[in-house]
Structure formats: structure tokens, C-alpha cells
Design a protein around this motif. Structure first.
Motif, PDB file in Angstrom:
ATOM      1  N   GLU A 338    -118.312 -36.461 -24.097  1.00 36.67           N
ATOM      2  CA  GLU A 338    -119.468 -36.293 -23.215  1.00 36.67           C
ATOM      3  C   GLU A 338    -119.651 -37.539 -22.365  1.00 36.67           C
ATOM      4  OE1 GLU A 338    -122.852 -35.627 -25.703  1.00 36.67           O
ATOM      5  OE2 GLU A 338    -123.126 -37.749 -26.102  1.00 36.67           O
ATOM      6  N   SER A 358    -119.615 -28.446 -19.751  1.00 32.67           N
ATOM      7  CA  SER A 358    -120.591 -27.727 -20.563  1.00 32.67           C
ATOM      8  C   SER A 358    -121.807 -28.639 -20.690  1.00 32.67           C
ATOM      9  CB  SER A 358    -119.985 -27.437 -21.932  1.00 32.67           C
ATOM     10  OG  SER A 358    -120.976 -27.010 -22.812  1.00 32.67           O
ATOM     11  N   ASP A 360    -125.146 -29.665 -22.731  1.00 34.44           N
ATOM     12  CA  ASP A 360    -125.805 -29.536 -24.026  1.00 34.44           C
ATOM     13  C   ASP A 360    -127.306 -29.718 -23.820  1.00 34.44           C
ATOM     14  OD1 ASP A 360    -126.920 -29.931 -26.541  1.00 34.44           O
ATOM     15  OD2 ASP A 360    -125.078 -30.792 -27.340  1.00 34.44           O
ATOM     16  N   LYS A 362    -129.621 -29.743 -25.917  1.00 34.46           N
ATOM     17  CA  LYS A 362    -130.273 -30.602 -26.903  1.00 34.46           C
ATOM     18  C   LYS A 362    -130.123 -32.068 -26.537  1.00 34.46           C
ATOM     19  CE  LYS A 362    -130.106 -27.979 -31.170  1.00 34.46           C
ATOM     20  NZ  LYS A 362    -129.196 -27.702 -32.261  1.00 34.46           N
ATOM     21  N   THR A 363    -128.892 -32.454 -26.285  1.00 34.79           N
ATOM     22  CA  THR A 363    -128.675 -33.873 -25.977  1.00 34.79           C
ATOM     23  C   THR A 363    -128.885 -34.169 -24.495  1.00 34.79           C
ATOM     24  OG1 THR A 363    -126.329 -33.533 -25.580  1.00 34.79           O
ATOM     25  CG2 THR A 363    -126.974 -34.087 -27.825  1.00 34.79           C
ATOM     26  N   ASN A 367    -120.617 -32.352 -21.211  1.00 34.02           N
ATOM     27  CA  ASN A 367    -119.393 -32.674 -21.937  1.00 34.02           C
ATOM     28  C   ASN A 367    -118.226 -31.848 -21.418  1.00 34.02           C
ATOM     29  OD1 ASN A 367    -119.076 -30.234 -23.837  1.00 34.02           O
ATOM     30  ND2 ASN A 367    -121.199 -30.871 -24.185  1.00 34.02           N
TER      31      ASN A 367
END
Ligand SMILES: Nc1ncnc2c1ncn2[C@@H]1O[C@H](COP(=O)(O)OP(=O)(O)OP(=O)(O)O)[C@@H](O)[C@H]1O
Length: 934
Positions: A338, A358, A360, A362-363, A367
Motif C-alpha cells: 500500500e 484497490s 481500503d 478501513k485504512t 494498495n
């Protein structure tokens, strides 16, 4: 310790600082004049955003308008880039006070007026634009607006309030561009260690960073961090006037109080969290002849502040960079990495060109597949205001197959090693997970850190791996001194093809390190004997390899060169790092000497290295997920007990042979006398018993130093909670004394402990969260107590009644115990243990045969190598079945083979007697009698 500064001293320092800063600004200004080419600031990189690449427009210094700006920041602590160094806020000066105008439109509305500079795809004021256009589709718009985008957007935690500012929409388009030039240096990163900075610095691709392009206004904003304030100074000077303003903290946000400046406003408008307030106080700074924005009070690193208007400036913590984003690539799985970096519009555009992208949620990080790593890094290098550090070389080497896409599948199965050359006895005894461990080691060409949980049989695996490379022996085995002889026994047990006289246990500093085919040495003796080595060992086993965690220790300095030149390196540890990743470094380079040649690089990445006044602090941790992936890929195999519980017996007994060298001469003499007494032929049964008791007492005293050494080794190896049983008060007291001395939390229960206290102590132990030792009397604490929070029992002494021992074992092995329990019996050669141990074995066997005990003690301990199975093939004579009555009396055995009492105390290398009871099972100790060749 330094004394606090007086008020006067502080003032003086501040004055001097101001002067120095003023001189610096002057100097920079002079430089600026001298090199007109460098006087330009904002890169010519313009964004390929919806608005298209606008021309470089000159800054418009006109229209002084009074107005105030309230700039709100919700999360002052949010880190904006992967570097985790929040950019700092700096003062700025604007050359022309402007006319007060409303500024209230969102960036999209204003964008035609917002110039972007530089080549296509490049956004100059990185991190300012609202993230809408670049946001991943999964993220709700409200989140984006509400500032929850996080990583991809340094200011994402800021709330967008589109309170209208007056007239901004009518500002000449040209004005917007100079904001970029001017405000870029406001948010810069703190100074870094030159070494770190140099390491992290991204090579400037075309030499065209922000400072390389003149926008026509004469103001300057360099692209490199260090130069930005200099250019700012130049800009100010050329403008000839400036405004003053300041930042004021307001809850989770801060206000900017300043007079009107068109460029400034344009920049503000591009900040998603902006909000406009019309309070009179906000307007106080209007129409000032100069512009100096004073950052928030108390912000970090005041050294970084820049004063060009005679105002002392501090830095704003966590404010997002307006001009420069910096971050790094971090591995998140075997296949993906990432980008841990702040928001940049151009960067987002670039990310979106990556096929494997992609997001994420959540984070809040993007990545990609590893195979796109190099492509991404190369592309990012064309963005002058973005610095994305690639994965470290060590990682790219370790994951080369993923990076270069040479491996079609992600997880290739580890091939089955051909163990046909290894003793079948060993191979057939390997549990499935142990076999997998050997396969892993062979796949790694014999270099690995086997970090299985304690008690999972690392010894048998290590011997098997080493035996696979037997052609490359002699073998060196480096171990804690308390387990040297246990290792010897393990070799004898598992490798029947290895002649016992080829095993060399180094006992003193005078012994030879290379005398055997298998050479077992303690860490401490290794550092004394390494100079003996003329030719290096090709195969090396290091047991409890975390003993090497400190590179400064003699043991580490002695071992590391050996590991570097050895072809096969088998490190064993159930606790490779007990408190911090820094402890892993030596073990990693022990296995892979080319990984992280400099500790500092490792420390920066995984130890959260921080510079302190006294040097670097590597005691922290960072990027642990990545470190784990690296270890698993190239260095380490670790299985936890819970992973393989189904394959483990509920109890595992292990006989630990205590080093005889630790028995003092005095104790040895006492033991010899006691042994002699026992072997007096004409003694009655009672006298024999008394003699054995005497021998038992002497044994207790003699074993104390070795027992303590073993317990301390266990603690050093990270054993958190365990029980130590002993019989004699003198042993119990010696252990508790040592634990007190080392300040190890412990409890003691013996015959003098009241029943009320027992329960309390037991509860105390159960609730101890960290390491703790329960020191217990074999006879007084073998029943009625539960210590299920531990999974290891150590018997410092033996006892002739095996039922008592089994009960003691079951203090841990009982309801509530979720793990497989390890039982270690410490047995000393040349002591009463020589008699007691076989006695216990047989008694339990008898109990088992009679259905009175579920435990087949002999079977368990046979695997733990107290016995040696004898066959004519290996040169020893099986003596045939010995009657049970004989077994219960050691003298019968002695008489049978014609030994004298002196044989009991001979050096271990000569002690071998073999006998067998039923079937093939040997029942006599392999070391307590002289060796008798057929
Ligand atoms: N496959 C096996 N067959 C028989 N006994 C085994 C096997 N594997 C392990 N054992 C026994 O289990 C016990 C624990 O093994 P060992 O001492 O090698 O564990 P370890 O992982 O080194 O533990 P520690 O980290 O505490 O030293 C020993 O008595 C060993 O003989």
C-alpha cells in the motif's frame, strides 16, 4: 542534569533566534536576486483535473479587501503521510494586501481560476483539493466531505464548511496561482536527520521541482523542503510589504486571523475543512501593510518556524502539507503493498491508472499488486511534489517472485524434502507439523529461524535438518550451558547411526571445539574458544537464538561471524523477540546476512527509530505487519501450540540432564562417599535405605547451582509462568533467594505454609499477568491446588514415590488447562538421580500395567532420551530382560554387569551401559554406567 533557563536567558535566546532568522531571510533574498532562474516557485506542473491544465498566471497583487478567514481543523493530530511526520505550519507573507471580498465557493466552483502548474497530472498544492473527484467509489460522499478520508487525504479529517467568503469568485484567475507559490512552504516537514533525509530523498527527476518554474510573479516556492522558506523570503522581499496574521486554536480546529490576500483566500477555499466566520476579531488583521501568519502557540518544533516579519513563529502540529506529500510503500500481504502517503490530486490520478489498485476503506489507503510496484514508483517520480519511497531493497529481493511476477501462484506448496538419508527412527517419529518444518528448512536451503512455540520439539526438527546436510558436517551446536547434555542425549536418541564417541560436548575452556563430528558448546565457552577455529563450520545450530539479541555481547560477537560463513544456519527460539523488533535484527542477519546490512535502516523501518539528544532510540516498533511478512517469507517459521494442539500429547515429559560441571568438587566428594556407602555389600535393607537417603540429601545440595542456572535460562528464554517442585528445604530456599535477588515475582508453598495462605498464594499466582514462578514442595503442595495458568512444571529434584510426582504434575494438567503441558525433570549425573530415575520409571510402568496409572512414564521418557536403545548393530550388548525385582534395586544391575562404585563418577564419555527389559525398550540410564562394548 541541566538547570532550567531563566526568563532573561530565554528572551536572549529568542532575540538571537529572531536575528538569525532575519539574517537568513536576507541572505536568501540576496541569493534569490542573484539567480533569477531560481526565483520561480510553483512547478509548471498543472493538473489534469477536470479543469484542464491552466496556464501559469502571474499573481495579481491588486484589490485590497478586508476580510477574515476562519480555517477549521478537526483533528490536529492526524498524520498526513506515511512518514508519520506531520508537516508543520509556517508563517507566510503576502506581498499585496487585497480588497476585501467574499470568498465562499467550493473549490469546484472556483477551479477555473485556480491555476495548476507543471506537467500534466501534477497538482501543485497537493492535499488541498477536496477529494471528491479522486475518491474511491465505495466511500460515501458524506465521509469524504466530512473529512474522514484519512490517509489518502491529509486534510480528510477536516470538515468542509462552505461558508461563503465574499467575492472570491470574482477574483482574477491569475491570483490563485500565486497562492500555491506562497502557501506551499507553510506546511513543511520538520527537519530530519541528514542521514535519514538523504536516505529518504527521492531523486529529482528532471530537476524541475517546484522552485524551478517561475510563475511570473517573482515569488518563489521551492519544491524541496529545505528551500521553501528561502524562496518565501525572496517572495516577500520582492513584494515589499506583507500582512500579519495568526493562527488561534479553537477546540479541535484553528482560526486564521489575517487581512485580505487574494492568493491566500484562494488557497483557503481549496481546503475542504474551511469555514468562514465574520466575528470582528477575525477581521482585526485586515489592511495590514504586511502579512505574517503566526502559527498556533505551543505547536511543536519552534525551531522550524520562520519569521520574516519579526514575529516568533511556532509550528502547527499535524497541519497538512499544502505543497508536498511524502510517504512510503508498505507491504500488506505477500502479494500487495500500500501507499502510505498523504493526499495529492495528481497522485490519485496516477493511482487510478494502476490496474491492480484497490482502496481500503478501513485504512483509507490505496494498495496495489507487487508487480505494479516498480511502475508506480517510476510514475510517481514524475510528480515533483510527491515523494513516495519504494519498498526497501531487502523486501524487493525477498519478494522478487511477486514483483517480477515470475511465480504464477501466490503460495507455492513447499516441496517434500527427501529424508531418505536421515535415520529412519528420527524421520518416522516426526509429527506432521515437524515434518513440515523440516521441509520448510530444506526449501530455505538450511538457513532459517525455527521459532516454534516452546515445547513443540524444535530439537528433533533441528537434528533432522542438520542430518539432512550430514555430508557437510562437522556440526556445531551452540546452546545455553544448562542444556548441553540434553542435546547430547537428543543426538543419541534420534540419530542411532551417529556413534556416541563422535559427539563432543565442550565442558571447559581447555576442550577442543572441533574434536567431534557433532560439537556441542555453550554460548559462553564459544566466545572463549572461537579462536581455535581454523576452518569454519558449514552447519551450525544455535539453540535459544534470542540469546544473541544484543549485538554488543561477547556471545553475539563470537557467534555472528560463524553464522555469516556457515552454509546452513538453524536458529531455534520459542521467543525470538521478547519486547521489541530490534531484538530480531541479529537473528535476521544471522539467517540472511544480506538483509538490512545497516541496523539503522532496519531501525528506521521497524523500530520507529527516533533521534534523541543522546543518540538514536530504537526501542519502538513500526511496520510490524510488513516485518512479519518478511520474516515469514524469508527467515522464520513459527507455529504456536494452539495451531498444532491436536498433534500434541496432553503432557510432554522431558528429562533435562544437568551439567555435572556445575557440581562442586566438595559436593562431588560427598556424593562419592554417599555412593560408596550405598554400595557396601553387607548392608541391611534398612541401612541401604538410609544410605540412599543420605545420597539423596547430598544430591539436593549438589544440584542447586545447576537448578538455578536452568531456572534463570527459562526466564531469559521468555517462559512466563511455571512451577518448580523440590523436596529439600535447602533447594526451595536457594531458588526463592535467587528469584528475590532477580526480582522475579514468585510464591512459595511448603510444609510451613498454612492452608489459608496456600489458597491465597495460589490465587495470586493464577492472576499474575506476567512472568511468575511458583516454588512448591513436592510433598506439601502436590495436591489440592490449581495452577492451570501455567503450562510448564519443572522438577528440580526427583522423588522415589512416582505417584507423588504425578499428582504434582497435575497441578497444571487439570481442568482449565487449554494447552499441552510440558514437564521437565532435572536429572544430575553421578548423583542419587542415577538410582531414582530408573526406579521411578519402572514403578510407574508397573502402576500403568496394573491399570493404576494412565501415564506410561517409560514410554514418554524413552522419547526424551534418558534411555538408549541398544542393538548389536551399534556395538552394544543387550543384556536381555531383567526381572522387575532386579530393576527396583540398582545394585542388581550393577552386579550384573560387574561395575564398581567408582564407575558411577567416571567422566560421562565413558559411561555406557545398555540393557533391555521387555521388547526393545531399554530401561537403564544410558549414562550412569561405564560403557561396555561387545
Ligand atoms: N516427534 C516427537 N517424538 C517424541 N518426542 C518428541 C517429539 N517431538 C518432541 N518431543 C519431545 O517433546 C519435548 C519437547 O521438545 P523440545 O525440547 O525439542 O521442545 P522445544 O521446542 O525445544 O522447547 P523449548 O523451546 O522449551 O526448548 C521433548 O521431551 C522431546 O523429546
Amino acid at each position: 542534569m541541566s538547570l532550567p533557563l531563566t526568563e532573561e536567558q530565554r528572551k536572549k535566546i529568542e532575540e538571537n533566534r529572531q536575528k538569525a532568522l532575519a539574517r537568513r531571510a536576507e541572505k536568501l533574498l540576496a541569493e534569490q536576486h542573484q539567480s533569477p532562474g531560481s526565483g520561480s516557485s510553483i512547478a509548471t506542473n498543472s493538473s489534469q483535473s477536470k479543469q484542464g491544465p491552466p496556464p501559469n498566471l502571474p499573481r495579481d497583487p491588486s484589490k485590497p479587501v478586508n476580510h477574515g478567514v476562519v480555517f477549521l481543523q478537526q483533528n490536529l493530530n492526524s498524520s498526513s503521510n506515511g512518514n508519520q511526520r506531520p508537516p508543520n505550519f509556517h508563517s507566510f507573507h503576502l506581498s499585496s494586501p487585497g480588497q476585501a471580498k467574499g470568498i465562499g465557493k467550493r473549490q469546484e466552483d472556483v477551479s477555473p481560476a485556480c491555476p495548476r502548474h507543471g506537467p500534466s497530472g501534477q497538482m501543485t498544492l497537493t492535499g488541498i483539493s477536496p477529494p471528491l473527484a479522486q475518491s474511491p467509489p465505495e466511500v460515501p460522499t458524506q465521509q469524504l466531505l466530512g473529512g474522514t478520508l484519512g490517509q489518502g487525504h491529509p486534510q480528510a479529517s477536516q470538515e468542509i464548511k462552505s461558508t461563503p467568503f465574499a467575492n472570491t469568485a470574482h477574483e482574477p484567475l491569475a491570483k490563485a496561482k500565486s497562492f500555491q507559490k506562497t502557501l506551499a512552504p507553510f506546511f513543511r516537514q520538520p527537519p530530519r536527520d541528514p542521514g535519514v533525509e538523504a536516505k529518504a530523498a527521492r531523486p529529482c527527476t528532471s530537476g524541475q521541482n517546484i522552485s524551478d518554474t517561475n510563475c511570473g510573479s517573482g515569488s518563489a516556492t521551492p519544491g524541496t523542503e529545505g528551500r521553501r522558506p528561502q524562496k518565501l523570503g525572496a517572495s516577500l522581499h520582492k513584494a515589499g510589504s506583507s500582512q500579519k496574521g495568526m493562527c488561534i486554536r479553537s477546540g479541535g480546529r484553528f482560526q486564521v486571523k489575517i487581512g485580505y490576500n487574494a492568493e491566500l483566500i484562494t488557497v483557503f477555499k481549496r481546503l475542504p475543512s474551511r469555514s468562514y466566520g465574520n466575528e470582528p476579531s477575525v477581521l482585526a488583521a485586515q489592511s495590514l501593510p504586511t502579512v505574517t501568519l503566526e502559527p498556533l502557540e505551543g505547536a511543536e518544533d519552534s525551531r522550524e518556524s520562520l519569521s520574516t516579519g519579526g514575529v516568533a513563529h511556532t509550528c502547527l502540529p499535524s497541519a497538512p502539507s499544502l505543497a508536498f506529500v511524502k510517504g512510503q510503500c508498505v507491504l500488506i500481504s505477500r502479494a500487495r503493498f500500500e501507499a502510505d502517503i498523504g493526499y495529492s490530486e495528481d497522485l490519485m490520478a496516477l493511482f487510478k491508472q494502476m490496474e491492480s489498485r484497490s482502496y481500503d476503506v478501513k485504512t483509507r489507503k490505496w494498495n496495489f499488486l507487487l508487480e505494479e510496484h516498480n511502475k508506480l514508483i517510476q510514475s510517481v517520480r514524475c510528480l515533483p511534489q510527491v515523494q513516495l519511497d519504494p519498498l526497501p531493497t531487502t523486501l524487493t529481493l525477498a519478494f522478487a517472485s511477486q514483483l517480477e511476477k515470475t511465480s504464477p501462484c501466490l503460495t507455492e506448496p513447499i516441496p517434500e524434502a527427501d529424508l531418505s538419508g536421515v535415520d529412519p527412527k528420527l524421520v518416522s517419529n516426526l509429527l506432521p507439523f515437524q515434518r513440515a518444518g523440516v521441509n520448510f528448512a530444506v526449501a530455505k536451503r538450511g538457513r532459517l529461524l525455527l521459532a516454534d512455540d516452546m515445547g513443540l520439539g524444535k530439537t528433533i526438527q533441528a537434528i533432522c535438518i542438520a542430518a539432512f546436510y550430514r555430508k557437510e558436517w562437522p556440526l556445531l551446536v551452540v546452546v545455553p550451558s544448562s542444556v548441553r547434555f540434553t542435546w547430547e542425549q537428543a543426538f543419541l536418541q534420534w540419530l542411532p547411526s551417529l556413534s556416541p564417541d563422535r559427539i563432543n560436548v565442550v565442558v571447559t575452556g581447555k576442550d577442543r571445539l572441533t574434536a567431534g563430528l557433532v560439537n556441542i558448546v555453550s554460548f559462553d565457552l564459544l566466545s572463549k574458544l572461537e579462536k581455535q577455529l581454523k576452518t569454519p563450520f558449514k552447519v551450525v545450530i544455535i539453540d535459544e537464538s534470542h540469546f544473541l539479541k544484543n549485538i554488543k555481547t561477547a556471545r553475539c560477537r563470537a557467534a555472528m561471524p560463524l553464522l555469516k560463513v556457515a552454509k546452513r544456519v538453524i536458529l531455534l527460539s520459542g521467543t525470538p523477540a521478547m519486547s521489541r523488533p530490534a531484538e530480531l535484527y541479529t537473528q535476521i542477519i544471522g539467517v540472511r546476512p544480506t538483509f538490512f546490512p545497516q541496523f539503522h535502516a532496519f531501525g528506521l523501518r521497524y523500530c520507529d527509530a527516533k533521534r534523541q539528544p543522546w543518540g538514536w532510540d530504537y526501542s519502538g516498533s513500526s511496520n510490524l505487519g510488513e516485518l512479519k511478512l518478511l520474516l515469514e517469507e524469508a527467515v522464520m517459521l513459527r507455529r504456536l501450540k494452539c495451531d498444532v494442539l491436536a498433534q500434541l500429547p496432553p503432557k510432554q515429559r522431558k528429562m533435562v540432564v544437568i551439567a555435572p560441571a556445575r557440581i562442586s568438587t566438595k559436593a562431588r566428594a560427598a556424593l562419592a562417599a554417599a555412593a560408596k556407602e550405598m554400595t557396601t555389600m553387607n548392608n541391611t535393607k534398612r541401612q541401604q535405605k538410609e544410605a540412599l537417603l543420605l545420597f539423596f540429601n547430598r544430591t539436593a545440595e549438589a544440584k542447586i547451582p545447576s537448578v538455578i542456572e536452568y531456572i534463570l535460562d527459562l526466564l531469559e528464554s521468555g517462559r512466563e509462568k511455571f512451577l518448580v517442585f523440590a523436596h529439600h528445604k535447602v533447594v526451595l530456599s536457594a531458588i526463592t533467594r535467587e528469584l528475590e535477588r532477580k526480582q522475579v515475582p514468585h510464591i512459595r508453598i511448603d510444609g510451613s505454609t498454612s492452608s489459608a495462605d496456600r489458597e491465597d498464594l495460589c490465587q495470586q499466582f493464577q492472576l499474575f499477568e506476567k512472568h511468575a514462578v511458583a516454588v512448591l514442595s513436592i510433598t506439601a503442595a502436590n495436591m489440592g491446588l490449581t495452577f492451570s495458568s501455567a503450562d510448564l512444571v519443572v522438577f528440580a529434584e526427583l522423588f522415589w514415590n512416582p505417584g507423588v510426582l504425578l499428582q504434582a504434575e497435575d497441578r497444571v494438567h487439570r481442568i482449565g488447562q487449554a494447552s499441552s503441558v510440558s514437564i521437565h525433570y532435572l536429572v544430575a549425573r553421578g548423583t542419587a538421580d542415577d538410582y531414582l530415575w530408573p526406579l521411578i520409571q519402572e514403578k510407574i510402568k508397573v502402576l500403568g500395567e496394573a491399570g493404576l496409572s494412565e501415564t506410561n512414564f517409560s514410554e514418554m521418557t524413552e522419547a526424551t532420551n534418558y534411555f538408549y536403545e541398544v542393538t548389536p548393530a551399534n556395538g552394544f550388548l543387550p543384556l536381555g530382560r531383567v526381572e522387575l525385582s532386579c530393576l527396583l534395586s540398582p545394585w542388581v544391575r550393577r552386579e550384573k554387569v560387574g561395575l564398581t562404585p567408582a564407575d558411577f563418577t567416571q567422566p560421562h564419555a565413558e559411561r555406557w551401559l545398555y540393557s533391555s527389559s521387555s521388547g526393545n525398550r531399554s530401561v537403564f540410564s544410558s549414562w550412569n554406567f561405564p560403557r561396555i562394548r561387545v
